[in-house]
Design a protein around this motif. Structure first.
Motif, PDB file in Angstrom:
ATOM      1  N   LEU A   1       7.563 -99.109 -48.563  1.00 49.36           N
ATOM      2  CA  LEU A   1       8.847 -99.005 -49.263  1.00 49.36           C
ATOM      3  C   LEU A   1      10.002 -99.329 -48.330  1.00 49.36           C
ATOM      4  CD1 LEU A   1      10.507 -98.254 -51.757  1.00 49.36           C
ATOM      5  CD2 LEU A   1      10.379 -95.859 -51.024  1.00 49.36           C
ATOM      6  N   GLN A   2       9.953 -98.798 -47.099  1.00 50.98           N
ATOM      7  CA  GLN A   2      11.011 -99.088 -46.132  1.00 50.98           C
ATOM      8  C   GLN A   2      11.099-100.586 -45.846  1.00 50.98           C
ATOM      9  OE1 GLN A   2       9.587 -96.207 -43.128  1.00 50.98           O
ATOM     10  NE2 GLN A   2      11.681 -95.417 -43.097  1.00 50.98           N
ATOM     11  N   VAL A   3       9.939-101.195 -45.632  1.00 56.86           N
ATOM     12  CA  VAL A   3       9.922-102.635 -45.351  1.00 56.86           C
ATOM     13  C   VAL A   3      10.445-103.421 -46.554  1.00 56.86           C
ATOM     14  CG1 VAL A   3       8.437-104.601 -44.844  1.00 56.86           C
ATOM     15  CG2 VAL A   3       8.069-102.434 -43.664  1.00 56.86           C
ATOM     16  N   ALA A   4      10.052-103.005 -47.765  1.00 57.31           N
ATOM     17  CA  ALA A   4      10.497-103.705 -48.970  1.00 57.31           C
ATOM     18  C   ALA A   4      12.011-103.634 -49.120  1.00 57.31           C
ATOM     19  CB  ALA A   4       9.808-103.117 -50.201  1.00 57.31           C
ATOM     20  N   ILE A   5      12.598-102.454 -48.864  1.00 55.29           N
ATOM     21  CA  ILE A   5      14.059-102.314 -48.954  1.00 55.29           C
ATOM     22  C   ILE A   5      14.739-103.201 -47.922  1.00 55.29           C
ATOM     23  CG2 ILE A   5      15.976-100.704 -48.638  1.00 55.29           C
ATOM     24  CD1 ILE A   5      14.188 -98.514 -49.785  1.00 55.29           C
ATOM     25  N   SER A   6      14.220-103.220 -46.699  1.00 54.05           N
ATOM     26  CA  SER A   6      14.816-104.057 -45.647  1.00 54.05           C
ATOM     27  C   SER A   6      14.731-105.534 -46.014  1.00 54.05           C
ATOM     28  CB  SER A   6      14.107-103.796 -44.319  1.00 54.05           C
ATOM     29  OG  SER A   6      14.228-102.439 -43.940  1.00 54.05           O
ATOM     30  N   VAL A   7      13.570-105.955 -46.518  1.00 49.09           N
ATOM     31  CA  VAL A   7      13.405-107.358 -46.910  1.00 49.09           C
ATOM     32  C   VAL A   7      14.350-107.713 -48.057  1.00 49.09           C
ATOM     33  CG1 VAL A   7      11.787-109.006 -47.929  1.00 49.09           C
ATOM     34  CG2 VAL A   7      11.041-107.524 -46.072  1.00 49.09           C
ATOM     35  N   ALA A   8      14.546-106.781 -49.012  1.00 50.40           N
ATOM     36  CA  ALA A   8      15.454-107.041 -50.132  1.00 50.40           C
ATOM     37  C   ALA A   8      16.878-107.270 -49.641  1.00 50.40           C
ATOM     38  CB  ALA A   8      15.395-105.880 -51.125  1.00 50.40           C
ATOM     39  N   PHE A   9      17.347-106.398 -48.732  1.00 47.21           N
ATOM     40  CA  PHE A   9      18.699-106.590 -48.185  1.00 47.21           C
ATOM     41  C   PHE A   9      18.796-107.891 -47.408  1.00 47.21           C
ATOM     42  CE2 PHE A   9      19.318-101.867 -48.637  1.00 47.21           C
ATOM     43  CZ  PHE A   9      20.404-101.967 -49.487  1.00 47.21           C
ATOM     44  N   LEU A  10      17.738-108.220 -46.666  1.00 44.12           N
ATOM     45  CA  LEU A  10      17.742-109.467 -45.907  1.00 44.12           C
ATOM     46  C   LEU A  10      17.825-110.672 -46.838  1.00 44.12           C
ATOM     47  CD1 LEU A  10      17.444-111.004 -43.245  1.00 44.12           C
ATOM     48  CD2 LEU A  10      14.970-110.853 -43.527  1.00 44.12           C
ATOM     49  N   LEU A  11      17.076-110.647 -47.941  1.00 41.48           N
ATOM     50  CA  LEU A  11      17.102-111.759 -48.887  1.00 41.48           C
ATOM     51  C   LEU A  11      18.462-111.881 -49.566  1.00 41.48           C
ATOM     52  CD1 LEU A  11      13.568-111.432 -50.548  1.00 41.48           C
ATOM     53  CD2 LEU A  11      14.321-113.090 -48.838  1.00 41.48           C
ATOM     54  N   ILE A  12      19.070-110.735 -49.920  1.00 42.78           N
ATOM     55  CA  ILE A  12      20.400-110.779 -50.537  1.00 42.78           C
ATOM     56  C   ILE A  12      21.414-111.393 -49.577  1.00 42.78           C
ATOM     57  CG2 ILE A  12      22.305-109.341 -51.374  1.00 42.78           C
ATOM     58  CD1 ILE A  12      20.185-107.416 -52.478  1.00 42.78           C
ATOM     59  N   THR A  13      21.366-110.968 -48.307  1.00 38.14           N
ATOM     60  CA  THR A  13      22.290-111.520 -47.311  1.00 38.14           C
ATOM     61  C   THR A  13      22.046-113.009 -47.109  1.00 38.14           C
ATOM     62  OG1 THR A  13      22.299-109.370 -46.203  1.00 38.14           O
ATOM     63  CG2 THR A  13      23.117-111.257 -44.957  1.00 38.14           C
TER      64      THR A  13
END
Length: 341
Positions: A113-125
């Motif tokens: 879950l932590q990795v998924a949230i980080s990847v989501a923010f990275l993709l949005i940026t």
């Protein structure tokens, strides 16, 4: 001999310390950003500038605090609760007298879950950065990097057309001698970016305007000084631009962009032909129909909005068609902010 609560508090000590440091760090970053971005102008694209006036929003701050507590509960309290579930006495009494670390099946899910949230923010940026980079890479047809713009309103008394024309001539003469300005022009607007720019309906003389019909081609209208093309960096691809021959008493003339010429006449080879102009939006003159001779064709630019070329642009000499709402445009070889004064 420690109780389970004591064991959980020991497990939570590190998580609580990290959470407190993170919260204090977030408050410090928030204060720095609010101070730095107050009244700041951020050019996020070639034709988009955002002015920020950040204010502390209590509901947002409360949501951030609740998020901090929730993250502490999920990533601190839940693991501590799981890790203290092991019964030590039976384990120590078992053969071998030792017990290994308790395995928690949910641990991998939390890490995922932590990795998924980080990847989501990275993709949005990354998506936002890509949009801005694509906007800057898309040519607008105008040399925007070195432009500085000021708006002038001659609608109010005691201004009239004669006094305004005299003031415009004085402005152009004085601005041309200002250090750091390579070119200066006055126009009734810009091809895009300024909502007050007049818009004209355009048609040919063999298809005149008829009452009740509004299916004619339209385009932003720039009533400008002769230096407008050089100042904006818009090339004349056919014919000529404006000069001293296009005075108030001379034959009415116009320059069309390639897009407008093709939309109205079906070809860009229109030098010497005549067109009819009528008010569409914001253009002075009411329902007056103006007949103009086309003396030149200008290169296409974005029109009305950035990255949109559904319409072209019509250029008229300011000496022949006066608009009371004008824009003073300067092009500089250095930093445009230095040229504002």
């Amino acid at each position: 001999g420690a109780s389970r609560a004591r064991l959980m508090l020991d497990q939570l000590a590190e998580s609580v310390l990290i959470a407190i440091m993170g919260g204090l760090g977030a408050l410090a970053v928030m204060r720095v950003l609010m101070t730095a971005f107050t009244s700041a102008y951020l050019p996020i694209a070639q034709a988009q500038v955002v002015q920020l006036e950040p204010q502390l929003n209590l509901p947002t701050l409360a949501i951030a605090a609740l998020s901090l507590i929730a993250s502490l509960a999920v990533f601190g309290l839940a693991p501590a609760w799981q890790l203290t579930r092991v019964q030590l006495r039976p384990a120590l009494s078992a053969e071998g007298g030792t017990t290994g670390p308790s395995r928690w099946r949910t641990r991998r899910s939390l890490i995922a879950l932590q990795v998924a949230i980080s990847v989501a923010f990275l993709l949005i940026t990354a998506f936002g950065a890509r949009v801005v980079m694509a906007d800057r890479a898309q040519p607008s047809g105008i040399d925007l990097e070195r432009l500085v713009i000021g708006q002038i309103n001659f609608r109010l008394p005691p201004w009239n057309e004669a006094r305004a024309q005299e003031a415009v001539d004085r402005l152009l003469t004085q601005a041309a001698s200002q250090p750091g300005l390579d070119a200066v022009a006055v126009s009734s607007g810009m091809p895009f970016g300024l909502p007050g720019t007049p818009i004209a309906s355009v048609t040919t003389v063999d298809r005149p305007f008829l009452p009740g019909r509004d299916d004619y081609q339209y385009a932003p209208l720039l009533a400008s000084s002769p230096s407008i093309f050089h100042t904006l960096g818009v090339a004349i691809v056919r014919g000529r631009g404006f000069d001293g021959r296009d005075s108030a008493g001379a034959e009415p003339v116009a320059v069309l962009s390639q897009r407008t010429a093709t939309q109205v006449f079906g070809t860009a080879d229109v030098v010497g032909r005549q067109a009819l102009l009528r008010n569409h939006v914001n253009m002075s003159g009411g329902a007056e129909v103006r007949t103009v001779t086309i003396i030149g064709v200008a290169a296409d630019t974005d029109a009305e909005r950035r990255q949109v070329r559904d319409a072209g642009v019509v250029y008229l000499p300011l000496a022949q068609h006066f608009e009371p709402w004008l824009v003073l445009v300067g092009r500089t070889g250095g930093d445009p902010w230095q040229a504002i004064a």
